[in-house]
Enzyme design. Structure first.
Site, PDB file in Angstrom:
ATOM      1  N   ASP A 102       0.894  -1.262   0.130  1.00 29.22           N
ATOM      2  CA  ASP A 102       0.081  -0.029   0.001  1.00 29.22           C
ATOM      3  C   ASP A 102       0.878   1.319   0.010  1.00 29.22           C
ATOM      4  OD1 ASP A 102      -3.226   1.030   0.647  1.00 29.22           O
ATOM      5  OD2 ASP A 102      -1.442   2.260   1.697  1.00 29.22           O
TER       6      ASP A 102
ATOM      7  N   LYS B 295      -2.744   5.930  -4.519  1.00 29.92           N
ATOM      8  CA  LYS B 295      -3.657   6.859  -4.228  1.00 29.92           C
ATOM      9  C   LYS B 295      -3.391   8.180  -4.998  1.00 29.92           C
ATOM     10  CE  LYS B 295      -3.768   4.729   0.498  1.00 29.92           C
ATOM     11  NZ  LYS B 295      -2.044   4.412   0.602  1.00 29.92           N
TER      12      LYS B 295
ATOM     13  N   ARG C 255      10.028  -6.790  13.253  1.00 27.23           N
ATOM     14  CA  ARG C 255       8.478  -6.491  13.325  1.00 27.23           C
ATOM     15  C   ARG C 255       7.846  -6.654  11.905  1.00 27.23           C
ATOM     16  NH1 ARG C 255       9.066  -0.618  15.735  1.00 27.23           N
ATOM     17  NH2 ARG C 255       9.414  -1.042  17.874  1.00 27.23           N
TER      18      ARG C 255
ATOM     19  N   ASN D 202       4.914  -9.190  12.179  1.00 22.28           N
ATOM     20  CA  ASN D 202       3.555  -8.688  11.826  1.00 22.28           C
ATOM     21  C   ASN D 202       2.816  -9.551  10.643  1.00 22.28           C
ATOM     22  OD1 ASN D 202       4.081  -6.576  13.653  1.00 22.28           O
ATOM     23  ND2 ASN D 202       4.325  -4.973  11.783  1.00 22.28           N
TER      24      ASN D 202
HETATM   25  N1  LIG Z   1      -5.379   6.246   3.412  1.00 28.21           N
HETATM   26  C1  LIG Z   1      -4.754   6.976   4.477  1.00 28.21           C
HETATM   27  O1  LIG Z   1      -5.076   8.194   4.573  1.00 28.21           O
HETATM   28  C2  LIG Z   1      -3.681   6.347   5.350  1.00 28.21           C
HETATM   29  C3  LIG Z   1      -3.114   5.180   4.950  1.00 28.21           C
HETATM   30  N2  LIG Z   1      -2.262   4.638   5.838  1.00 28.21           N
HETATM   31  C4  LIG Z   1      -1.543   3.335   5.217  1.00 28.21           C
HETATM   32  O2  LIG Z   1      -1.655   2.415   6.369  1.00 28.21           O
HETATM   33  C5  LIG Z   1      -0.448   1.869   6.696  1.00 28.21           C
HETATM   34  C6  LIG Z   1      -0.308   1.635   7.918  1.00 28.21           C
HETATM   35  O3  LIG Z   1      -0.399   2.599   8.897  1.00 28.21           O
HETATM   36  P1  LIG Z   1       0.639   3.336   9.578  1.00 28.21           P
HETATM   37  O4  LIG Z   1       0.084   4.979  10.033  1.00 28.21           O
HETATM   38  O5  LIG Z   1       1.752   3.419   8.914  1.00 28.21           O
HETATM   39  O6  LIG Z   1       0.845   2.860  11.255  1.00 28.21           O
HETATM   40  P2  LIG Z   1       0.888   1.385  11.702  1.00 28.21           P
HETATM   41  O7  LIG Z   1      -0.288   1.327  12.791  1.00 28.21           O
HETATM   42  O8  LIG Z   1       1.035   0.385  10.836  1.00 28.21           O
HETATM   43  O9  LIG Z   1       2.080   1.529  12.630  1.00 28.21           O
HETATM   44  C7  LIG Z   1       3.486   1.671  12.317  1.00 28.21           C
HETATM   45  C8  LIG Z   1       4.212   2.088  13.415  1.00 28.21           C
HETATM   46  O10 LIG Z   1       4.104   1.119  14.239  1.00 28.21           O
HETATM   47  C9  LIG Z   1       5.516   0.750  14.485  1.00 28.21           C
HETATM   48  N3  LIG Z   1       5.474  -0.924  14.438  1.00 28.21           N
HETATM   49  C10 LIG Z   1       5.294  -1.761  13.504  1.00 28.21           C
HETATM   50  N4  LIG Z   1       4.920  -2.921  13.670  1.00 28.21           N
HETATM   51  C11 LIG Z   1       5.337  -2.952  15.003  1.00 28.21           C
HETATM   52  C12 LIG Z   1       5.432  -4.128  15.966  1.00 28.21           C
HETATM   53  N5  LIG Z   1       5.412  -5.307  15.655  1.00 28.21           N
HETATM   54  N6  LIG Z   1       5.708  -3.756  17.485  1.00 28.21           N
HETATM   55  C13 LIG Z   1       5.811  -2.598  17.693  1.00 28.21           C
HETATM   56  N7  LIG Z   1       5.536  -1.413  16.804  1.00 28.21           N
HETATM   57  C14 LIG Z   1       5.569  -1.786  15.494  1.00 28.21           C
HETATM   58  C15 LIG Z   1       6.342   0.934  13.528  1.00 28.21           C
HETATM   59  O11 LIG Z   1       7.753   1.159  13.687  1.00 28.21           O
HETATM   60  P3  LIG Z   1       9.161   1.081  12.751  1.00 28.21           P
HETATM   61  O12 LIG Z   1       8.637   1.247  11.383  1.00 28.21           O
HETATM   62  O13 LIG Z   1      10.259   1.863  13.485  1.00 28.21           O
HETATM   63  O14 LIG Z   1       9.300  -0.691  12.926  1.00 28.21           O
HETATM   64  C16 LIG Z   1       5.872   2.321  13.039  1.00 28.21           C
HETATM   65  O15 LIG Z   1       6.220   3.347  13.861  1.00 28.21           O
HETATM   66  C17 LIG Z   1       0.576   3.124   6.266  1.00 28.21           C
HETATM   67  O16 LIG Z   1       1.920   2.552   5.924  1.00 28.21           O
HETATM   68  C18 LIG Z   1      -0.308   3.188   4.772  1.00 28.21           C
HETATM   69  O17 LIG Z   1      -0.103   2.426   3.981  1.00 28.21           O
HETATM   70  C19 LIG Z   1      -1.895   5.010   6.837  1.00 28.21           C
HETATM   71  C20 LIG Z   1      -2.206   6.428   7.350  1.00 28.21           C
HETATM   72  C21 LIG Z   1      -3.202   7.131   6.563  1.00 28.21           C
HETATM   73  O1  LIG Z   2      -0.557   8.552   5.471  1.00 27.55           O
HETATM   74  C1  LIG Z   2      -1.539   8.930   4.764  1.00 27.55           C
HETATM   75  O2  LIG Z   2      -2.119   8.343   3.789  1.00 27.55           O
HETATM   76  C2  LIG Z   2      -2.188   9.996   4.796  1.00 27.55           C
HETATM   77  O3  LIG Z   2      -3.171  10.630   4.277  1.00 27.55           O
HETATM   78  C3  LIG Z   2      -1.789  10.873   6.094  1.00 27.55           C
HETATM   79  O4  LIG Z   2      -0.529  11.221   6.193  1.00 27.55           O
HETATM   80  C4  LIG Z   2      -2.500  12.179   6.067  1.00 27.55           C
HETATM   81  O5  LIG Z   2      -2.454  12.831   5.102  1.00 27.55           O
HETATM   82  C5  LIG Z   2      -2.028  12.986   7.413  1.00 27.55           C
HETATM   83  O6  LIG Z   2      -1.868  12.502   8.589  1.00 27.55           O
HETATM   84  C6  LIG Z   2      -1.547  14.539   7.151  1.00 27.55           C
HETATM   85  O7  LIG Z   2      -1.070  15.127   8.444  1.00 27.55           O
END
Ligand SMILES: NC(=O)C1=CN([C@@H]2O[C@H](COP(=O)(O)OP(=O)(O)OC[C@H]3O[C@@H](n4cnc5c(N)ncnc54)[C@H](OP(=O)(O)O)[C@@H]3O)[C@@H](O)[C@H]2O)C=CC1
Ligand SMILES: O=C(O)C(=O)[C@@H](O)[C@H](O)C(=O)CO
Length: 288
Positions: free
Chosen positions: A57, A87, A248, A252
């Site tokens: 993603d 996206k 991780r 995961n």
């Molecule tokens: N459509 C939208 O608006 C959005 C879409 N997304 C999507 O969703 C995905 C996932 O969401 P995201 O916001 O990244 O957050 P997550 O909920 O996936 O969390 C990611 C964070 O958690 C840490 N982490 C991951 N696995 C573990 C574990 N097993 N134990 C402890 N800590 C862990 C990572 O650290 P580290 O990397 O340092 O290991 C990172 O800091 C995004 O990458 C993106 O693709 C996200 C936000 C908005």
């Molecule tokens: O991560 C994404 O996909 C997002 O859209 C977010 O980053 C979002 O735009 C945001 O948190 C901006 O502050």
């Protein structure tokens, strides 16, 4: 050519598929790359592919589509075995801009088709997302994308698309974790054939110290992240946790040799406090 860790057969995964409303199948567990720096993305995605992830993603907004494409090519995993989502960025909602942005996304990925293309945010005060959706419908009529969907749409945004356009979004990607369970919006999606994708599934780590989750994790002999991700899977949502930490990424993915009981599922759901960690889609009109 890609060589997996000892004992792992490249291409073999035990991740179930979800069938989208146009028949396209998407692996229920994937790998998210938000906040993965562009220069680290190829390596991070290669690691995920090595452990068996077959769904990535990304987004134009993340600035790392190029690294995703490089990793898929370098992995040796056939392109058709990896489900790639990207996206439409917020600055390109005008239909002509959306068409160009889609072309740019394919060029940056170095791919000739995308599996899933989403409107990233509805941006209710910027343009008209129903017109943007019609541009995605035109793209979907070509062979350059297998499915189209939306992200961060509330039920009333979805209802407008249902009322005014000809294609039901294949997915709605929204923030979901135990502190924001979004059951009403998930039910709306289910009632209309829209699959729900859960972003920030572990709330970027914020839920992992919750005593209810740590107690269940201890009892079942799994980590809090695994318990939380398993909860999402048993609810039927699609998830793609992000990590740049090799251990991780592996952790995961190890979600298919245990399950949560109904009381444990209910205990996680009861943690809901309608807590958003990200923006509220009704008020978010930000253009990067
Ligand atoms: N459509 C939208 O608006 C959005 C879409 N997304 C999507 O969703 C995905 C996932 O969401 P995201 O916001 O990244 O957050 P997550 O909920 O996936 O969390 C990611 C964070 O958690 C840490 N982490 C991951 N696995 C573990 C574990 N097993 N134990 C402890 N800590 C862990 C990572 O650290 P580290 O990397 O340092 O290991 C990172 O800091 C995004 O990458 C993106 O693709 C996200 C936000 C908005
Ligand atoms: O991560 C994404 O996909 C997002 O859209 C977010 O980053 C979002 O735009 C945001 O948190 C901006 O502050």
């Amino acid at each position: 050519m890609f060589h997996g860790p000892a004992g792992r057969v490249p291409g073999m995964t035990n991740v179930p598929d979800i069938t989208l409303n146009n028949g396209v199948r998407i692996p229920q567990l994937g790998f998210g790359v938000y906040q993965v720096p562009p220069e680290d993305t190829k390596e991070a995605v290669l690691t995920a592919l090595e452990f068996g992830y077959r769904h990535i993603d990304t987004a134009e907004m993340y600035g790392n589509e190029q690294g995703v494409g490089e990793a898929v090519r370098a992995s040796g995993v056939p392109r058709e075995d990896v489900f790639v989502t990207s996206k439409l960025n917020n600055g390109f909602h005008a239909p002509a801009d959306a068409r160009k942005a889609f072309d740019r996304t394919l060029a940056d990925l170095g791919m000739d088709y995308l599996d899933l293309f989403l409107i990233h945010w509805p941006l209710p005060k910027v343009g008209d997302f129903a017109e943007t959706w019609k541009a995605l419908e035109e793209i979907a009529a070509t062979d350059r994308v297998r499915a189209i969907g939306v992200s961060n749409f509330q039920a009333h945004h979805l209802q407008r698309l249902l009322d005014e356009t000809g294609t039901v979004p294949a997915v709605n990607q929204i923030e979901i974790h135990p502190y924001l369970v979004q059951d009403e919006l998930r039910s709306f999606g289910a009632a209309h054939g829209i699959a729900t994708e859960a972003w920030s599934p572990i709330a970027q780590g914020r839920v992992l110290g919750d005593p209810v989750i740590t107690a269940i994790a201890e009892r079942v002999g799994r980590t809090p992240a695994q318990v939380t991700l398993r909860w999402h899977l048993q609810r039927g949502d699609i998830v793609f946790p992000k990590s740049v930490t090799r251990a991780r990424v592996e952790e995961n993915f190890a979600l298919f040799d245990f399950s949560l009981t109904q009381p444990d599922m209910d205990a996680l759901t009861a943690l809901n406090r309608d807590l958003r960690t990200g923006p509220d889609p009704d008020d978010f009109n930000w253009i990067p």
